[in-house]
Design an enzyme around this catalytic site. Sequence first.
Site, PDB file in Angstrom:
ATOM      1  N   ASP A   1      10.003   5.082  -3.730  1.00  0.00           N
ATOM      2  CA  ASP A   1       9.909   5.011  -2.272  1.00  0.00           C
ATOM      3  C   ASP A   1       8.476   5.341  -1.882  1.00  0.00           C
ATOM      4  OD1 ASP A   1      10.358   5.307   0.480  1.00  0.00           O
ATOM      5  OD2 ASP A   1      12.343   6.200   0.152  1.00  0.00           O
TER       6      ASP A   1
ATOM      7  N   ASP B   1       8.353   2.594   3.043  1.00  0.00           N
ATOM      8  CA  ASP B   1       8.805   3.320   4.221  1.00  0.00           C
ATOM      9  C   ASP B   1       8.138   2.778   5.492  1.00  0.00           C
ATOM     10  OD1 ASP B   1      10.247   5.773   5.146  1.00  0.00           O
ATOM     11  OD2 ASP B   1       8.249   6.402   5.758  1.00  0.00           O
TER      12      ASP B   1
ATOM     13  N   GLU C   1      11.181  -1.162   4.826  1.00  0.00           N
ATOM     14  CA  GLU C   1      11.973  -0.573   5.895  1.00  0.00           C
ATOM     15  C   GLU C   1      11.319  -0.963   7.218  1.00  0.00           C
ATOM     16  OE1 GLU C   1      13.652   3.688   7.546  1.00  0.00           O
ATOM     17  OE2 GLU C   1      11.569   3.451   6.976  1.00  0.00           O
TER      18      GLU C   1
ATOM     19  N   HIS D   1      19.860   7.776   3.826  1.00  0.00           N
ATOM     20  CA  HIS D   1      19.623   9.208   4.058  1.00  0.00           C
ATOM     21  C   HIS D   1      19.261   9.518   5.503  1.00  0.00           C
ATOM     22  CE1 HIS D   1      15.816   7.293   3.649  1.00  0.00           C
ATOM     23  NE2 HIS D   1      15.205   8.363   4.104  1.00  0.00           N
ATOM     24  N   ASP D   2      19.126   8.503   6.348  1.00  0.00           N
ATOM     25  CA  ASP D   2      18.822   8.718   7.773  1.00  0.00           C
ATOM     26  C   ASP D   2      20.033   8.454   8.654  1.00  0.00           C
ATOM     27  OD1 ASP D   2      16.108   9.193   7.200  1.00  0.00           O
ATOM     28  OD2 ASP D   2      15.589   7.073   7.439  1.00  0.00           O
TER      29      ASP D   2
HETATM   30  O1  TEU Z   1      12.533   6.482   8.504  1.00  0.00           O
HETATM   31  C1  TEU Z   1      12.011   5.768   9.560  1.00  0.00           C
HETATM   32  C2  TEU Z   1      12.694   5.874  10.852  1.00  0.00           C
HETATM   33  O2  TEU Z   1      12.144   5.540  11.862  1.00  0.00           O
HETATM   34  C3  TEU Z   1      14.029   6.407  10.872  1.00  0.00           C
HETATM   35  O3  TEU Z   1      15.060   5.851  10.260  1.00  0.00           O
HETATM   36  C4  TEU Z   1      14.158   7.653  11.551  1.00  0.00           C
HETATM   37  O4  TEU Z   1      14.840   8.561  10.762  1.00  0.00           O
HETATM   38  C5  TEU Z   1      14.906   7.393  12.804  1.00  0.00           C
HETATM   39  O5  TEU Z   1      14.117   6.589  13.618  1.00  0.00           O
HETATM   40  C6  TEU Z   1      15.165   8.648  13.493  1.00  0.00           C
HETATM   41  O6  TEU Z   1      15.977   8.400  14.589  1.00  0.00           O
HETATM   42  C7  TEU Z   1      11.743   6.661   7.381  1.00  0.00           C
HETATM   43  C8  TEU Z   1      12.473   7.495   6.366  1.00  0.00           C
HETATM   44  O7  TEU Z   1      13.614   6.807   5.939  1.00  0.00           O
HETATM   45  C9  TEU Z   1      12.779   8.822   6.981  1.00  0.00           C
HETATM   46  O8  TEU Z   1      13.572   9.623   6.163  1.00  0.00           O
HETATM   47  C10 TEU Z   1      11.470   9.485   7.301  1.00  0.00           C
HETATM   48  O9  TEU Z   1      11.696  10.670   7.997  1.00  0.00           O
HETATM   49  C11 TEU Z   1      10.565   8.585   8.154  1.00  0.00           C
HETATM   50  O10 TEU Z   1      10.503   7.257   7.674  1.00  0.00           O
HETATM   51  C12 TEU Z   1       9.165   9.105   8.143  1.00  0.00           C
HETATM   52  O11 TEU Z   1       8.586   8.901   6.888  1.00  0.00           O
END
Ligand code: TEU
Length: 553
Positions: free
Chosen positions: A97, A198, A249, A323-324
């Site tokens: 990642d 990411d 992503e 994970h989000d």
């Molecule tokens: O996530 C990006 C992102 O914008 C999200 O899914 C975020 O968690 C959501 O908008 C919140 O409401 C990525 C990663 O997957 C995440 O875990 C990180 O925190 C983020 O980027 C920053 O690197």
Amino acid sequence: MSTDFRKSTVYQIYPKSFCDTNNDGLGDLRGVIEKLDYIKELGVDYIWLTPFFVSPQNDNGYDVEDYYNIDPRYGTMADVEELIAEGKKRGIGLMFDMVFNHVSTRHEWFRKAMDGDPYYKDFFFFRKGKGKDVPPTNWESKFGGNAWEYVEKFDEYYLHLFDVTQADLNWDNENVRKEIQKIVRFWMDKGVRGFRFDVVNLISKAAFEDDETGDGRKYYTDGPNIHKYLKELHDMTFGTDAEILTVGEMSSTSIENCYQYAGADTGELSMVFSFHHLKVDFMGNEKWVLVPADFGKLKKIIFEWQTKMAEHNAWNAVFWCNHDQPRVVSRFGDEGKYWKESAKMLATIIHCLRGTPYVYQGEEIGMTNTDFTEISRFKDVESLNHYQILQDKGLSASDALRIVQVHSRDNGRTPMQWNDSAYAGFTSADSEEPWIGVNSNYTKINAASQLEDPDSIFHYYQKLIALRKEVDVIAFGDIEPLAESHPSVFAYRRTYEGHELIVAANFYGRECCWKDAPDMSGFEKLTGNYHEETAPKNGEWTLKPYEAQVWYK
Ligand code: TEU
Ligand code: CA
């Protein structure tokens, strides 16, 4: 292992919550090695590991301090090398990642910038404010608050679209892009078989202007040089190896941009994650509210992405969980009476679509949202910030907590439930407390009991993953939405070289009837989550609560 990503399935691991082998309460890389046979049994082709590089862990590793070294809490470089080799032995490729929109403010580049080194200051976005105590723009951080942080000694602000300790990198600076290419090549040389990038569609910023109508995202989402930067990254790194799987992503992206990001011949990425289908329980873009999921909207969005990406010869990653995100069985299914049926129904919908399915750790055993009843048990920076913001807006602490319980990213981050021993087998009984609490339902929901039960959610996922390899129409077929306006049926047809697949699912816990169901003569049932054969009769299909069926001709 299938290197054709259309036949592949990816398993996502959040190492911190997967398996702890040295009893410090944090999952680690040796824990992943220990569980490779379990993952192999599921039948997946790749493992995507979320970041385990050196990091202060303010955002659980998405704040990278050093891309070339392993955070000692997760293990060592030798562990990573062993993991890659052990994966390879089992026909499983490792995907890493890569967080390149921002770095931790502890990264060497940022520290040099803060020392005033102009070469490194230009790795970031330092800008003057618009006046005293007025930041350069009104953009909001995704984790709450303004997206600029004041640095007194420069009388300037730096941009952070996420946490204040995650400084955005300036991709317009060629030296930044070269450093990033070097990192990707380093990991390719170690034998990594794929990359997840990411929030990669946020790397090209258009202009630093106030957003009069929103939070600023229109100025940095799918920005002006985004395709140029992705093509360059492709050409200079993973593009030299056609078998490397890449997924971007894409935050708040547009489908038109995704035709390019994930086009078969556009020379950017293999596939994209988009999130529009997971905002159906938001209010517009506002996540911190409680609204019921809009099923009509969910179908419309999924079908639009399915059909239009196909028309443009572009490829989707298909998924419910990561994970989000909250756990899907809690979100769109039923944690109670129809736990098993609804988990299988949701799996069926995703795994028969056109795209590469992603399974997030614990999804395959039906893990649910947390049962935390106190804010002190939540750990995520985003949840804690918004818990405060909601109260600043006037909500009571208990209403704010209720919203956090539903939407928190921690729902997907509680320890993997391996068995019914203490701490669910995530760590041993005499170890430190796990870094985040175990869901108390682990005595019922755990991998050991799922492996024993031939009718389990795990075995159903295993079957779906195998079907994608065996039945070409699932991997390669076109897609046609069915029952589009039905209030509870999710159904579609796939077609390929004279073969057909029909998927029909009842999204709700009440029996329902689909009146103008297709003619199913000559079809055989491939799988389903109830055992009786209930094919449609005279064009009417009755589906039991959360029933899903897959038929093939
Ligand atoms: O996530 C990006 C992102 O914008 C999200 O899914 C975020 O968690 C959501 O908008 C919140 O409401 C990525 C990663 O997957 C995440 O875990 C990180 O925190 C983020 O980027 C920053 O690197
Ligand atoms: Ca550990």
